[in-house]
Design a protein around this motif. Sequence first.
Motif, PDB file in Angstrom:
ATOM      1  N   LEU A   1       0.806  -1.221   0.000  1.00 52.52           N
ATOM      2  CA  LEU A   1       0.000   0.000   0.000  1.00 52.52           C
ATOM      3  C   LEU A   1       0.843   1.278   0.000  1.00 52.52           C
ATOM      4  CD1 LEU A   1      -2.730  -1.052   2.614  1.00 52.52           C
ATOM      5  CD2 LEU A   1      -2.849  -1.186   0.109  1.00 52.52           C
ATOM      6  N   GLY A   2       2.150   1.147   0.115  1.00 57.84           N
ATOM      7  CA  GLY A   2       3.013   2.331   0.123  1.00 57.84           C
ATOM      8  C   GLY A   2       2.856   3.170   1.378  1.00 57.84           C
ATOM      9  N   LEU A   3       2.631   2.528   2.519  1.00 58.40           N
ATOM     10  CA  LEU A   3       2.382   3.250   3.769  1.00 58.40           C
ATOM     11  C   LEU A   3       3.673   3.802   4.368  1.00 58.40           C
ATOM     12  CD1 LEU A   3      -0.091   0.725   5.447  1.00 58.40           C
ATOM     13  CD2 LEU A   3      -0.675   2.962   4.476  1.00 58.40           C
ATOM     14  N   THR A   4       3.505   4.828   5.180  1.00 61.80           N
ATOM     15  CA  THR A   4       4.590   5.374   5.994  1.00 61.80           C
ATOM     16  C   THR A   4       4.207   5.163   7.450  1.00 61.80           C
ATOM     17  OG1 THR A   4       5.063   7.073   4.334  1.00 61.80           O
ATOM     18  CG2 THR A   4       5.938   7.443   6.550  1.00 61.80           C
ATOM     19  N   TYR A   5       5.156   4.684   8.261  1.00 61.80           N
ATOM     20  CA  TYR A   5       4.864   4.384   9.655  1.00 61.80           C
ATOM     21  C   TYR A   5       5.696   5.243  10.601  1.00 61.80           C
ATOM     22  CZ  TYR A   5       2.718  -0.118   8.220  1.00 61.80           C
ATOM     23  OH  TYR A   5       1.931  -1.084   7.655  1.00 61.80           O
ATOM     24  N   LEU A   6       5.059   5.635  11.703  1.00 59.93           N
ATOM     25  CA  LEU A   6       5.780   6.068  12.898  1.00 59.93           C
ATOM     26  C   LEU A   6       5.445   5.017  13.949  1.00 59.93           C
ATOM     27  CD1 LEU A   6       7.378   7.940  14.771  1.00 59.93           C
ATOM     28  CD2 LEU A   6       5.270   9.240  15.158  1.00 59.93           C
ATOM     29  N   VAL A   7       6.412   4.163  14.276  1.00 61.43           N
ATOM     30  CA  VAL A   7       6.200   3.070  15.224  1.00 61.43           C
ATOM     31  C   VAL A   7       6.802   3.462  16.570  1.00 61.43           C
ATOM     32  CG1 VAL A   7       6.672   0.654  15.761  1.00 61.43           C
ATOM     33  CG2 VAL A   7       6.153   1.320  13.411  1.00 61.43           C
ATOM     34  N   ILE A   8       5.958   3.522  17.578  1.00 65.25           N
ATOM     35  CA  ILE A   8       6.380   3.881  18.930  1.00 65.25           C
ATOM     36  C   ILE A   8       6.508   2.593  19.729  1.00 65.25           C
ATOM     37  CG2 ILE A   8       5.690   5.104  21.034  1.00 65.25           C
ATOM     38  CD1 ILE A   8       4.026   6.952  19.092  1.00 65.25           C
ATOM     39  N   ALA A   9       7.653   2.356  20.329  1.00 67.86           N
ATOM     40  CA  ALA A   9       7.875   1.091  21.029  1.00 67.86           C
ATOM     41  C   ALA A   9       8.966   1.248  22.074  1.00 67.86           C
ATOM     42  CB  ALA A   9       8.251  -0.008  20.032  1.00 67.86           C
ATOM     43  N   HIS A  10       9.013   0.269  22.973  1.00 63.63           N
ATOM     44  CA  HIS A  10      10.130   0.219  23.920  1.00 63.63           C
ATOM     45  C   HIS A  10      10.984  -1.018  23.692  1.00 63.63           C
ATOM     46  CE1 HIS A  10       6.975  -2.225  25.919  1.00 63.63           C
ATOM     47  NE2 HIS A  10       7.997  -2.950  26.293  1.00 63.63           N
ATOM     48  N   ASP A  11      10.541  -1.888  22.808  1.00 64.48           N
ATOM     49  CA  ASP A  11      11.283  -3.109  22.493  1.00 64.48           C
ATOM     50  C   ASP A  11      12.262  -2.817  21.357  1.00 64.48           C
ATOM     51  OD1 ASP A  11      12.176  -5.629  21.619  1.00 64.48           O
ATOM     52  OD2 ASP A  11      10.317  -6.597  22.262  1.00 64.48           O
ATOM     53  N   LEU A  12      13.542  -2.727  21.702  1.00 66.77           N
ATOM     54  CA  LEU A  12      14.556  -2.364  20.719  1.00 66.77           C
ATOM     55  C   LEU A  12      14.711  -3.427  19.634  1.00 66.77           C
ATOM     56  CD1 LEU A  12      17.169  -0.925  23.199  1.00 66.77           C
ATOM     57  CD2 LEU A  12      16.045   0.370  21.403  1.00 66.77           C
ATOM     58  N   ALA A  13      14.476  -4.700  19.985  1.00 64.10           N
ATOM     59  CA  ALA A  13      14.614  -5.762  18.991  1.00 64.10           C
ATOM     60  C   ALA A  13      13.548  -5.625  17.907  1.00 64.10           C
ATOM     61  CB  ALA A  13      14.516  -7.126  19.667  1.00 64.10           C
ATOM     62  N   VAL A  14      12.323  -5.306  18.306  1.00 62.15           N
ATOM     63  CA  VAL A  14      11.241  -5.123  17.339  1.00 62.15           C
ATOM     64  C   VAL A  14      11.534  -3.925  16.439  1.00 62.15           C
ATOM     65  CG1 VAL A  14       8.799  -4.505  17.084  1.00 62.15           C
ATOM     66  CG2 VAL A  14       9.488  -6.237  18.754  1.00 62.15           C
ATOM     67  N   VAL A  15      11.956  -2.824  17.046  1.00 59.25           N
ATOM     68  CA  VAL A  15      12.234  -1.615  16.272  1.00 59.25           C
ATOM     69  C   VAL A  15      13.378  -1.846  15.294  1.00 59.25           C
ATOM     70  CG1 VAL A  15      13.024   0.775  16.428  1.00 59.25           C
ATOM     71  CG2 VAL A  15      11.313  -0.072  18.037  1.00 59.25           C
ATOM     72  N   ARG A  16      14.401  -2.555  15.731  1.00 58.61           N
ATOM     73  CA  ARG A  16      15.530  -2.823  14.822  1.00 58.61           C
ATOM     74  C   ARG A  16      15.073  -3.627  13.618  1.00 58.61           C
ATOM     75  NH1 ARG A  16      21.537  -5.234  16.411  1.00 58.61           N
ATOM     76  NH2 ARG A  16      22.482  -4.791  14.379  1.00 58.61           N
ATOM     77  N   HIS A  17      14.112  -4.518  13.827  1.00 54.31           N
ATOM     78  CA  HIS A  17      13.649  -5.384  12.750  1.00 54.31           C
ATOM     79  C   HIS A  17      12.849  -4.624  11.693  1.00 54.31           C
ATOM     80  CE1 HIS A  17      12.351  -9.093  10.821  1.00 54.31           C
ATOM     81  NE2 HIS A  17      11.093  -8.670  10.884  1.00 54.31           N
ATOM     82  N   ILE A  18      12.082  -3.612  12.107  1.00 59.64           N
ATOM     83  CA  ILE A  18      11.154  -2.980  11.166  1.00 59.64           C
ATOM     84  C   ILE A  18      11.507  -1.548  10.784  1.00 59.64           C
ATOM     85  CG2 ILE A  18       9.254  -4.422  11.979  1.00 59.64           C
ATOM     86  CD1 ILE A  18       8.173  -2.045  13.494  1.00 59.64           C
ATOM     87  N   ALA A  19      12.351  -0.865  11.559  1.00 60.65           N
ATOM     88  CA  ALA A  19      12.555   0.572  11.343  1.00 60.65           C
ATOM     89  C   ALA A  19      13.675   0.854  10.347  1.00 60.65           C
ATOM     90  CB  ALA A  19      12.854   1.264  12.666  1.00 60.65           C
ATOM     91  N   ASP A  20      13.422   1.819   9.482  1.00 59.99           N
ATOM     92  CA  ASP A  20      14.473   2.329   8.597  1.00 59.99           C
ATOM     93  C   ASP A  20      15.307   3.384   9.313  1.00 59.99           C
ATOM     94  OD1 ASP A  20      13.569   0.942   6.103  1.00 59.99           O
ATOM     95  OD2 ASP A  20      11.777   2.134   6.469  1.00 59.99           O
ATOM     96  N   THR A  21      14.657   4.171  10.160  1.00 59.02           N
ATOM     97  CA  THR A  21      15.315   5.187  10.975  1.00 59.02           C
ATOM     98  C   THR A  21      14.825   5.028  12.406  1.00 59.02           C
ATOM     99  OG1 THR A  21      15.360   6.727   9.108  1.00 59.02           O
ATOM    100  CG2 THR A  21      15.732   7.654  11.297  1.00 59.02           C
TER     101      THR A  21
END
Length: 366
Positions: free
Chosen positions: A207-227
Motif C-alpha cells: 500500500l506504500g504506507l509510511t509508519y511512525l512506530v512507537i515502542a520500547h522493544d529495541l529488537a522489534v524496532v531494529r527489525h522494522i525501522a528504517d530510521t
Amino acid sequence: MSDVLVRIDDLKVHFPIKSGLLFDRTIGHVHAVDGVSLTIRRGETYGLVGESGCGKSTLGRGLLRLVEPTGGGIVFDGTDVRALEGEQMRRFRRRMQMVFQDPLASLDPRQSVESLLAEGLTAHGLHRDRAAARERLRTTLDAVGLPASALNRYPHEFSGGQRQRIGLARALVLGPELIVADEPVSALDVSIQAQVVNLLADLQESLGLTYLVIAHDLAVVRHIADTTGVMYLGALVEEADGDRLYERPLHPYTKALLSAVPIPDPAVEDRRKRILLAGDLPSPANPPSGCRFRTRCPWSRSRCAQERPEMLPFDDSGQRVACHFAAEILSGELPPHEVRAELVHPDTVLGAGDGLIQTRPDLPTP
C-alpha cells in the motif's frame, strides 16, 4: 513530489498542573514533549524508542493533533497541520491514522466489527452505498488476514492478535498515507508479535504506507525501522538510519538502553559490560537544567548542567546526537565516573566507597 512526508520542528506539548478547589490556578506544566525535531520520509518506518514516560505516545498524538501542541511546527506533505481548523482538519486527518496500544481498550465492546470499521467511512462521507461500503470492509479485513465473517462479531470474541488486526483495519479502511502505531505488539505474545510485525511490513510494501512506530522493544524496532530515534524526558537525544544506532550508539542513554537488551548467548551475555543508571527518571514537570540526562549520566561534566546540547549531525552518515561529549566518549578519551544516586542537589552524588554525600570536583559546589 518531496521525499519528506512529515516534518516536525521544535514540537512542544505541555500539560498544565492545576491547583485549588474552587478556583483552579496553573502552578506549573508537565513538559511531555519539549522541543523535538525530526523528519519522516515517504514510505519509510520511523521507530521511536525510550522508557515509559519519556513522551513517545504524546509525540504521536501531538502529530495527529489528538492532543494540541503547545508550540512548534508540523508539516505533512507540504501542509501546515497546525494551521488547519475544524472541517479542514477533520478531512485532512483521513490521511493520518493511529493504531492504539491496547486493542481491547480502544475498541468499543458494544459495537460489532462492521460498526467499528464503518464508523470512519460514515464520518468522512465515504461509500454511502451500503453494499459498496461492506465490500470495502471485507477487502480491508482480508488485507489484515481476517475473514469476512468477522464483521458480525464483537471485539471480546477475538484473541489479542486478532483485535490488533481489527485496530489496524480500522485505520486502513480510510486509505491513509501515514499510520502512527503506538506500541503495536507490546500487549501480544512473542509468537503473535512476529505475525503482526510481518503484517505491517507486507501492508507497507503493498500500500506504500509510511509508519511512525512507537515502542520500547529495541529488537522489534531494529527489525522494522528504517530510521530510529531515541527519546528521553520529552527530548530526542539520538537518531540514526538502519543498524548504525545499534552498532555505534553515541549517546550515553542509548548505550544504557542497548546494554540492557539480553543476548541469547550465555557466554557473550556473561562477558559484556552493562551500564547501570542511577536514580529514577526526573519529573517532566521540573526537568534538570542543561542536558536532561546528566543526573543519571556516567560521563556528565559541569558543561552538561549549564548548556542544553543541540541535536547535531555527528558525521556524514546522518547520525544525529544531542551530547556535548559524544566524540570523546566514543574514542574513550572521556572516562566515566560512578553515579550512585541523585540527592538533594542535582550535582551531588553518593560516594562510591563509604556512603557519604560527596560533591563531584568537576561540578560547581551548590
